[in-house]
Each structure stands twice: as C-alpha cells, then as structure tokens.
Design a protein around this motif. Structure first.
Motif, short mmCIF file in Angstrom:
data_model
loop_
_atom_site.label_atom_id
_atom_site.label_comp_id
_atom_site.label_asym_id
_atom_site.label_seq_id
_atom_site.Cartn_x
_atom_site.Cartn_y
_atom_site.Cartn_z
N TRP A 1 0.80 -1.22 0.00
CA TRP A 1 0.00 0.00 0.00
C TRP A 1 0.83 1.27 0.00
O TRP A 1 0.34 2.34 0.38
CB TRP A 1 -0.99 0.03 1.19
CG TRP A 1 -1.66 -1.29 1.47
CD1 TRP A 1 -1.81 -2.33 0.61
CD2 TRP A 1 -2.30 -1.71 2.69
NE1 TRP A 1 -2.48 -3.38 1.22
CE2 TRP A 1 -2.78 -3.03 2.50
CE3 TRP A 1 -2.49 -1.10 3.92
CZ2 TRP A 1 -3.46 -3.74 3.49
CZ3 TRP A 1 -3.17 -1.82 4.91
CH2 TRP A 1 -3.64 -3.12 4.69
N ALA B 1 3.85 3.10 12.29
CA ALA B 1 3.65 2.83 13.72
C ALA B 1 4.28 3.92 14.58
O ALA B 1 3.72 4.30 15.62
CB ALA B 1 4.25 1.47 14.08
N ILE C 1 -2.60 6.60 7.47
CA ILE C 1 -1.36 5.99 6.98
C ILE C 1 -1.62 5.16 5.71
O ILE C 1 -0.87 5.25 4.74
CB ILE C 1 -0.72 5.14 8.11
CG1 ILE C 1 -0.13 6.10 9.15
CG2 ILE C 1 0.32 4.16 7.58
CD1 ILE C 1 0.14 5.49 10.50
N ALA C 2 -2.71 4.41 5.71
CA ALA C 2 -3.02 3.60 4.52
C ALA C 2 -3.93 4.34 3.54
O ALA C 2 -3.85 4.11 2.33
CB ALA C 2 -3.67 2.28 4.94
N LYS D 1 3.33 5.61 4.41
CA LYS D 1 3.13 4.83 3.17
C LYS D 1 3.27 5.67 1.91
O LYS D 1 4.38 5.94 1.46
CB LYS D 1 1.79 4.09 3.23
CG LYS D 1 1.76 3.03 4.34
CD LYS D 1 0.65 2.05 4.14
CE LYS D 1 0.53 1.04 5.26
NZ LYS D 1 1.24 -0.21 5.06
C1 PLP Z 1 -3.90 2.14 9.10
C2 PLP Z 1 -2.47 1.77 9.40
N1 PLP Z 1 -1.87 2.35 10.45
C3 PLP Z 1 -0.60 2.07 10.76
C4 PLP Z 1 0.14 1.17 10.00
C5 PLP Z 1 1.55 0.86 10.40
O1 PLP Z 1 2.45 1.38 9.47
P1 PLP Z 1 3.94 0.79 9.38
O2 PLP Z 1 3.79 -0.61 8.85
O3 PLP Z 1 4.65 1.68 8.43
O4 PLP Z 1 4.51 0.82 10.75
C6 PLP Z 1 -0.47 0.55 8.92
C7 PLP Z 1 0.28 -0.45 8.11
O5 PLP Z 1 -0.28 -1.19 7.33
C8 PLP Z 1 -1.81 0.85 8.60
O6 PLP Z 1 -2.46 0.26 7.59
#
Ligand code: PLP
Length: 435
Positions: A56, A114, A254-255, A281
């Motif tokens: 994504w 995260a 983030i997504a 992302k």
């Molecule tokens: C909605 C959402 N929040 C947070 C994250 C975490 O992001 P990362 O994998 O870059 O730590 C994701 C990852 O898929 C996500 O979809």
C-alpha cells in the motif's frame, strides 16, 4: 546470482516481516530484481503485477523517473542531517505543503507508520497533562482496527493474531463497535449503521471522557480488517462527539491518505479536521521510509513553554530525512501536475464496472472506495488465503488476500489494459473455486 541462490541466502540471513518463517518450507519466497511501473521482475525476467502497491505504499509506479530524479538531485546536496537544532529546505517545504493540504500547521516526523501513531498517542496524553488533565491517559479505537506493531500502536490495534501474544506488554485500550457496513443488520443502510455505531461511541465517551485522551480511527476504510468500508457520517459524528466531550480525534490516514480513497485525505469526505493526522506509506510515493504526525496550533501551543519537560522530547535518528522529504515533494508535484485525483476517478469507475459486470462468481460484498476495491470469496477452503496468493503469483499477479477478502490496491499509474489483465486473471482464478 540466480533466483534460487538469492532465495536460499535470504532464508538463511533475513527474518522476513509478518511471516512464520517455517511456512517458507512449502511457500517459496519471491525474488525481485527490479521494478518498472506496476510490474516487478525476478532475475529470470518473470514479472508480477503489483496489485497491492507493495504493501500500500507505491502510488506512481516502480522506478518512477520524476521521483528518482528528485532523490538523485537531493543526494548531490544533502542526504541527511540531525533535525534537532538543525533544519533543511526539503523538510520545511514539505511541512508547509502538508499544512496547506491538511489544514494542520505543525509536522512531527518519523520513519514508519507505527512511529507516527506512537507520536500521536504520546502527544495527546502529554497535551492533557500539560493542560491540567493528568487523568486523561486512555485511548479508544474501533473493533478490528489496525494501527501498527510497536507496543503503543499495538495497544490500540484490535487484531487478535498480532496482539494476543503480546497482551502482557500492552496498555489496555477500549474498542467500540466498528462502522464497517459488512457488520450491518440485514436491511440496515450503511448510513443508518454508521449512525448506530456513532451512538454507541457517544455512550462510551459520555461515561469515560474524564479518563480518555483520544479516540483513534482509520478514516473510511479499515484496511487491515479486510478493507472494511464505512459511511463518512461516522467520522462527522465522531468529530462532534470528541468536541463535545473534550477527547482528541486521531485520524490514522497511513493507509488511506494521499488519494487512496478518492480525495487527498479521507477525512475530507466527512468534512472534518482531526486533532492529529498520521501519514506514511504513500507520502514518499513508496520510495523511502517517512511518516509524519500533524497537529493543530492549539495542541502545539500547549507544549510551548519555558519548562523543558513541557516540550515534546520524542525523537528518531532519521527524523525528517532529506532524501525521503525530496521523494515526498516529488510525489506532491505529481499530484498537482498530473491531476491525479481527477484521473483516478475514471480508473476507479473503470475497475468497478469491470468487476460488477462479472457474474456467476463465488463472491459477495463487492465494494470500493476510491482506488481500493474488495470482495469476499465464498469458499470453505481453510487455506484459501495461501492457496489464492500462490495461484495468483503463478499467473504473475501479486495479490495478498486477507482471510477470504481479495482486494485490489494498485499503483495509480495502472493502465486500462493492465486493469483488464488483472481482472481477467482474477476472474479465471475465481472460476476455479468451488464454494
Ligand atoms: C492504518 C495503518 N496504520 C498504521 C500502520 C503501520 O504502518 P507501518 O507498517 O509503516 O509501521 C499501517 C500499516 O499497514 C496501517 O495500515
């Protein structure tokens, strides 16, 4: 080096994410040498259509000439500098442009999604502490929510497989009913269901607001829950409830940010502005790790003080990395110069129409929001997720079902012939499934 050699060495030396490594005794790793547009190539030239945008993140294709050029140009100037006490042009420009786009004026950077969530949670808690509400220490999230894997983010995540093992390490948080319309009663509209869920949210917050710092939500689509989509009215109600009871609203985009749901940010479709917005992302077009937590002037001011401990003393070494910021600036340029959101409307409608024209497939809940399309496959194959993934790979299509949910989340540069091919392959795979 050939494919087989690389696979053997990878299994020996690399601990792959989100993977029971033993599963690779039967499920081969896929070696990738290069990418171009929506395609990924192995060392023998076999190619795979990246229908999940490499988890994504990818918006404008692999090996995008404009993003590459921006990174190369930045590389000749400055690759990275400590952001505490120092600053640089790309991070300032990016912050200014994100502030205009989101209406949130202060950008705090990290590298992964995260980490952006950790920052929002800590900032929210610290805001209440700085403003004389030290009891507001708890968080609320949606059922089936996903916010990442670090301990704070996992505390507000609600996916048993990822969370249960670590339960003794996590802070308790509360989960309220998810507005995902697949969970609606028969005959109940998506909007009515969203309002019912909002009423439950209000009941919970009315009782617990004294101890609650923030409500965190994935706007419009709960992606990791299997692309659970919901009506925008839920966000509008959530904003009102949070305002009424003095609870922060954290939008985890983030997504879904950067055009994935059809608007630049999903919150726009509800006409709301959160107290914190987390982005990652697609922010760098899928090129380099970068995340940011944006917040309001009011929250920023609560940290602005003579007392050092009133400040937000959080940090990551690569905060505001100049190369990643240059990739993000090039990504924003492409949005502006190519009318991406406008063009995506046409692509999303094309994909939707193609899928809806297919009949006699063992699927249900065919749904889409912007450049995300998903459906559930009716099968009692306990190994559907793995089997479908493997069968699609054999055809050169990278799909990663979530349980029985199959979804398309391709890079925005996907062409109509490529969409046709993707749907055709999927149709042929589905035709082989016996319900
Ligand atoms: C909605 C959402 N929040 C947070 C994250 C975490 O992001 P990362 O994998 O870059 O730590 C994701 C990852 O898929 C996500 O979809």
């Amino acid at each position: 080096m050939g494919n087989q050699d690389l696979l053997a060495r990878s299994l020996q030396a690399v601990w792959h994410p989100c993977t029971q490594m033993k599963s690779h005794e039967t499920l081969p790793l896929v070696p990738i040498q290069r990418g171009e547009g929506v395609w990924l190539y192995d060392m023998d030239g076999k190619r795979y259509l990246d229908a999940v945008s490499s988890w994504w993140v990818n918006l404008f294709g692999h090996s995008n000439p404009r993003i590459k050029a921006a990174i190369k140009e930045q590389l000749d100037q400055l690759e990275h500098v400590i952001l505490a006490g120092f600053t640089h042009e790309p991070v300032v420009q990016l912050s200014e442009r994100l502030s205009v786009l989101t209406g949130l004026g202060h950008c705090f950077y990290a590298s992964d999604g995260a980490s952006a969530i950790e920052i929002a949670l800590k900032m929210s808690f610290h805001y209440w502490r700085n403003t004389g509400h030290p009891d507001k220490t708890r968080f609320i999230s949606l059922q089936n929510s996903y916010h990442g894997e670090t301990l704070g983010a996992l505390s507000v995540t609600d996916v048993a497989l990822f969370k249960d093992t670590y339960a003794p390490l996590l802070r308790q948080s509360a989960q309220v009913r998810s507005p995902d319309w697949r969970l609606a009663e028969r005959g109940e509209s998506a909007e009515d269901y969203a309002r019912r869920c909002a009423n439950e949210l209000e009941a919970y917050i009315a009782e617990h607001h004294h101890e609650t710092a923030a409500f965190i939500v994935e706007p419009l689509v709960q992606c990791a829950a299997g692309m659970g989509m919901y009506h925008a009215i839920y966000l509008k109600c959530a904003r009102e409830i949070c305002d009424q009871y003095q609870v922060h609203l954290i939008a985890d985009e983030i997504a879904v940010g950067f055009g994935r749901t059809g608007t630049m940010f999903a919150c726009e479709q509800a006409g709301i502005s959160p107290d914190f917005m987390c982005l990652s992302k697609g922010i760098s077009g899928g090129y380099l790790p970068l995340s940011v937590t944006l917040t309001t002037e009011k929250i920023y001011q609560a940290f602005y003080h003579d007392d050092v401990s009133h400040g937000f003393l959080h940090s990551h070494s690569y905060t505001g990395n100049a190369l990643a910021c240059s990739a993000a600036l090039a990504t924003l340029d492409i949005f502006e110069q190519d009318q991406v959101l406008q063009k995506n409307l046409g692509k999303a409608a094309y994909l939707n129409n193609k899928m809806r024209a297919l009949t006699d497939l063992p699927i249900q809940h065919l749904r889409s929001t912007g450049m995300i399309l998903a459906f559930e496959v009716e099968t009692d194959n306990m190994h559907f997720q793995k089997d479908f993934y493997q069968a699609a790979l054999q055809r050169g299509l990278l799909l990663r079902p979530i349980g029985n949910t199959v979804y398309f989340m391709p890079p925005y540069v996907i062409s109509e012939p490529e969409l046709d091919w993707m749907v055709e392959q999927t149709q042929q795979l589905l035709a082989k499934i016996t319900p």
